[in-house]
Design a protein around this motif. Sequence first.
Motif, short mmCIF file in Angstrom:
data_model
loop_
_atom_site.label_atom_id
_atom_site.label_comp_id
_atom_site.label_asym_id
_atom_site.label_seq_id
_atom_site.Cartn_x
_atom_site.Cartn_y
_atom_site.Cartn_z
N ARG A 188 3.49 0.35 13.15
CA ARG A 188 2.27 0.43 12.07
C ARG A 188 1.99 -1.11 12.10
N GLU A 190 -5.28 7.37 4.42
CA GLU A 190 -4.78 8.03 3.20
C GLU A 190 -4.35 6.99 2.30
N LYS A 191 -3.91 5.89 2.90
CA LYS A 191 -3.06 5.11 1.43
C LYS A 191 -4.06 3.86 1.23
N LYS A 197 0.54 -1.38 -0.18
CA LYS A 197 0.02 0.07 -0.18
C LYS A 197 0.79 1.39 -0.10
N GLY A 198 2.21 0.94 0.04
CA GLY A 198 3.12 2.28 0.00
C GLY A 198 3.34 2.86 1.45
N ILE A 199 2.88 1.96 2.34
CA ILE A 199 3.19 2.48 3.53
C ILE A 199 4.59 1.91 4.16
N GLN A 200 5.34 2.72 4.73
CA GLN A 200 6.62 2.31 5.51
C GLN A 200 6.52 1.52 6.52
N SER A 222 -6.53 2.49 -2.57
CA SER A 222 -5.16 3.10 -2.71
C SER A 222 -5.33 4.73 -2.39
N THR A 223 -4.16 5.35 -2.47
CA THR A 223 -4.24 6.75 -2.11
C THR A 223 -5.21 7.56 -3.21
N MET A 255 -5.56 1.60 3.22
CA MET A 255 -5.49 0.46 4.01
C MET A 255 -6.70 0.35 4.99
N THR A 291 -2.69 7.88 8.35
CA THR A 291 -1.99 7.27 7.20
C THR A 291 -2.70 6.18 6.45
N PHE A 292 -2.81 5.21 7.35
CA PHE A 292 -3.69 4.05 6.78
C PHE A 292 -4.75 4.47 6.10
#
Lengths: 139, 139
Positions: free
Chosen positions: B20, B60-61, B12-15, B84-85, B63, B57-58
């Motif tokens: 997290r 936003e992305k 998902k492009g989340i670090q 997704s975003t 998730m 963040t989740f």
Amino acid sequence: MSPNIETMLIEKGIQPTAMRMLVLDCLLKQSSATPMTELESELHPADRITIYRTLKTFEEKGMVHAIDDGSGATKYAICVEDCSTTGHHDLHVHFNCNICKQTTCLPNTSVPELKLPEGFVPAELSLIVKGVCPGCSNR
Amino acid sequence: MSPNIETMLIEKGIQPTAMRMLVLDCLLKQSSATPMTELESELHPADRITIYRTLKTFEEKGMVHAIDDGSGATKYAICVEDCSTTGHHDLHVHFNCNICKQTTCLPNTSVPELKLPEGFVPAELSLIVKGVCPGCSNR
DNA sequence: ATAGATAATGCAATCCTATTGCATGCAATG
DNA sequence: CATTGCATGCAATAGGATTGCATTATCTAT
Ligand SMILES: [Mn+2]
Ligand SMILES: [Mn+2]
Ligand SMILES: [Zn+2]
Ligand SMILES: [Zn+2]
């Protein structure tokens, strides 16, 4: 102020005080669902808490219904049907404009039937549509 | 903790930080939409604000999606489709039980078409059904 | 591997809306 | 007019959401 404001309150079993007439009058003049903050500024310097409790009373007595459109602040609109202390009978769709942020009652948009999975017993529902309202899409 | 937690985040492009992964793992174990407070106690003594920002963040992305069921606290649930975003594509009905207060995603309950009045352009919608859930009606 | 750049985290503080407690004011009733 | 119950004002509180800022972890490019 419309002369039948007092009558409207009495018919719903609400004691028609000055404050309540002011709040009802203000609500009747609105073209969209109204948050506390709006009433506060329009009725300034009326007491915030009194307005709050007036709305609670109105809701209890079937004079207004509360709408949670996700904006963070509850909005209120006059009930269109014969709602009373027994319950609200004017469940309808609400439209929240992404641009002007106004929330509009759509009393003529019927809420469709839902086929819920086995075991889920529906009692009431809230349907908020987000998008662009006529006023905002026309310019 | 499931070994693919990290992969899920990366996809998902989340670090994938420790925090997290913990939050995602906790969310995956839930059987109903979860409020901040629940995550706070389950992940204690993890920092409240960090959980808050993790959820942002989740969301936003793509998730998780946020659900406002009128309880006053936003609840979160894992997204079921390829969100997704770019945007969320798993708009579905949510059921809020009046007894146990749990909110359940009903991804298979299709939201019917709506005939809005002229000029209203819908973009997204939120449909919350309140009632009694299977667990509560069976006893 | 190292240094600089970038992002995540922790803690404090603040913003807002909603809600309650309590003393006072007012109004209907007999 | 006295009683009584509801309405009102003001203060205080509860609780969720959000931001600022300093610190720490992580990533990227030498
Ligand atoms: Mn309405
Ligand atoms: Mn859901
Ligand atoms: Zn608009
Ligand atoms: Zn239940």
